[in-house]
Design an enzyme around this catalytic site. Structure first.
Site, PDB file in Angstrom:
ATOM      1  N   GLY A 165      -1.819  -4.953  31.343  1.00  0.00           N
ATOM      2  CA  GLY A 165      -0.763  -4.052  31.812  1.00  0.00           C
ATOM      3  C   GLY A 165      -1.156  -3.131  32.962  1.00  0.00           C
ATOM      4  O   GLY A 165      -0.320  -2.742  33.768  1.00  0.00           O
ATOM      5  N   ASP A 189       1.944   4.877  24.293  1.00  0.00           N
ATOM      6  CA  ASP A 189       3.122   4.771  23.435  1.00  0.00           C
ATOM      7  C   ASP A 189       2.768   5.351  22.062  1.00  0.00           C
ATOM      8  O   ASP A 189       2.804   6.558  21.871  1.00  0.00           O
ATOM      9  CB  ASP A 189       3.560   3.303  23.388  1.00  0.00           C
ATOM     10  CG  ASP A 189       4.811   3.075  22.571  1.00  0.00           C
ATOM     11  OD1 ASP A 189       5.555   4.038  22.332  1.00  0.00           O
ATOM     12  OD2 ASP A 189       5.071   1.919  22.166  1.00  0.00           O
ATOM     13  N   ARG A 237       5.992  -8.580  34.668  1.00  0.00           N
ATOM     14  CA  ARG A 237       4.820  -7.843  35.172  1.00  0.00           C
ATOM     15  C   ARG A 237       4.833  -7.749  36.697  1.00  0.00           C
ATOM     16  O   ARG A 237       4.313  -6.806  37.273  1.00  0.00           O
ATOM     17  CB  ARG A 237       3.523  -8.542  34.753  1.00  0.00           C
ATOM     18  CG  ARG A 237       3.216  -8.472  33.264  1.00  0.00           C
ATOM     19  CD  ARG A 237       1.759  -8.825  33.041  1.00  0.00           C
ATOM     20  NE  ARG A 237       1.458  -9.196  31.653  1.00  0.00           N
ATOM     21  CZ  ARG A 237       1.157  -8.323  30.695  1.00  0.00           C
ATOM     22  NH1 ARG A 237       1.151  -7.038  30.952  1.00  0.00           N
ATOM     23  NH2 ARG A 237       0.872  -8.740  29.478  1.00  0.00           N
TER      24      ARG A 237
HETATM   25  P1  IMP Z   1       0.300   1.854  22.023  1.00  0.00           P
HETATM   26  O1  IMP Z   1      -0.927   1.282  21.384  1.00  0.00           O
HETATM   27  O2  IMP Z   1       1.488   1.847  21.092  1.00  0.00           O
HETATM   28  O3  IMP Z   1       0.078   3.212  22.655  1.00  0.00           O
HETATM   29  O4  IMP Z   1       0.773   0.852  23.120  1.00  0.00           O
HETATM   30  C1  IMP Z   1       0.037   0.563  24.198  1.00  0.00           C
HETATM   31  C2  IMP Z   1       0.370  -0.790  24.745  1.00  0.00           C
HETATM   32  O5  IMP Z   1       1.623  -1.292  24.299  1.00  0.00           O
HETATM   33  C3  IMP Z   1       0.475  -0.662  26.232  1.00  0.00           C
HETATM   34  O6  IMP Z   1      -0.775  -0.818  26.854  1.00  0.00           O
HETATM   35  C4  IMP Z   1       1.477  -1.728  26.579  1.00  0.00           C
HETATM   36  O7  IMP Z   1       0.816  -2.955  26.776  1.00  0.00           O
HETATM   37  C5  IMP Z   1       2.373  -1.826  25.362  1.00  0.00           C
HETATM   38  N1  IMP Z   1       3.612  -1.037  25.517  1.00  0.00           N
HETATM   39  C6  IMP Z   1       3.951   0.109  24.901  1.00  0.00           C
HETATM   40  N2  IMP Z   1       5.144   0.560  25.310  1.00  0.00           N
HETATM   41  C7  IMP Z   1       5.574  -0.323  26.240  1.00  0.00           C
HETATM   42  C8  IMP Z   1       6.768  -0.404  27.072  1.00  0.00           C
HETATM   43  O8  IMP Z   1       7.683   0.438  27.061  1.00  0.00           O
HETATM   44  N3  IMP Z   1       6.824  -1.480  27.896  1.00  0.00           N
HETATM   45  C9  IMP Z   1       5.845  -2.432  27.972  1.00  0.00           C
HETATM   46  N4  IMP Z   1       4.734  -2.390  27.238  1.00  0.00           N
HETATM   47  C10 IMP Z   1       4.599  -1.339  26.365  1.00  0.00           C
HETATM   48 MG    MG Z   2       2.141  -5.599  26.710  1.00  0.00          MG
END
Ligand code: IMP
Ligand code: MG
Length: 190
Positions: free
Chosen positions: A43, A112, A174
């Site tokens: 990402g 997130d 992407r």
């Molecule tokens: P976390 O572990 O929930 O903080 O999520 C992190 C990963 O989830 C990021 O590096 C993204 O790859 C994916 N992610 C979280 N939210 C989004 C979004 O709104 N769009 C796309 N990918 C997301």
């Molecule tokens: Mg992703």
């Protein structure tokens, strides 16, 4: 792909303007340090490429690949490292980037639930760097499953699913040069 978006949040010029500021701040903060950037793939790919070209320091770059599973745009909380392993039969220890004594800056696309960055940070701490900071392009305003306090944030956004500029939904979008909110019916469509 533009038709799959509800709206565009940040167009290319807006992203690049913000990167100019972030890069200036990071360049100043790390001017006397041994900076090693750890990019969390996939990402952060566009973000890392555009940001690092604005930082005129003798930095090192390494990459980590993690998978965090998302169904319907929600994080499951499971974070799996995709690192090379050493040892007999390939099933030995994961090899972490060599960051002992270095000043590490983790770059990721979006914060997130916090699971990914909390796990990555913990893992990198075992390699005994001098310091670790976190930089994310986007940070969602929400209650997180794991607390992560990023040192540098590109943009704060509402708790909506966004794609583009490296961010995917099921590995698509992407390559959009801008960031936008994906239409809800596409998220719910499976
Ligand atoms: P976390 O572990 O929930 O903080 O999520 C992190 C990963 O989830 C990021 O590096 C993204 O790859 C994916 N992610 C979280 N939210 C989004 C979004 O709104 N769009 C796309 N990918 C997301
Ligand atoms: Mg992703």
């Amino acid at each position: 792909m533009r038709g799959d978006l509800e709206r565009v949040l940040f167009d290319e010029p807006a992203i690049h303007r913000r990167l100019d500021d972030l890069a200036a701040q990071i360049s100043n903060d790390y001017r006397a340090l041994d900076l090693t950037v750890i990019a969390v793939l996939h990402g952060s790919l566009m973000f890392v490429a555009d940001l690092l070209r604005r930082i005129p320091l003798p930095l090192k770059l390494d990459c980590l690949s993690v998978a965090s599973y998302h169904g319907k745009g929600q994080s499951s909380g499971e974070v799996v490292f995709k690192l090379p392993t050493v040892g007999p039969s390939g099933g030995g220890q994961m090899t972490l980037p060599d960051i002992a004594g270095r000043d590490v800056l983790i770059l990721d696309d979006i914060l997130d639930s916090g699971q990914t960055l909390a796990t990555v940070r913990e893992k990198l701490e075992t390699a005994e760097p001098q310091s670790i900071r976190v930089c994310v392009l986007l940070s969602k305003k929400k209650q997180r499953a794991r607390e992560v306090d990023p040192d540098y944030v590109g943009f704060e956004i509402e708790d909506e699913f966004v794609v583009g500029y490296g961010l995917d939904f099921r590995e698509r979008y992407r390559n959009l040069p801008y960031i936008g909110v994906l239409r809800k019916e596409l998220l719910e469509g499976g």
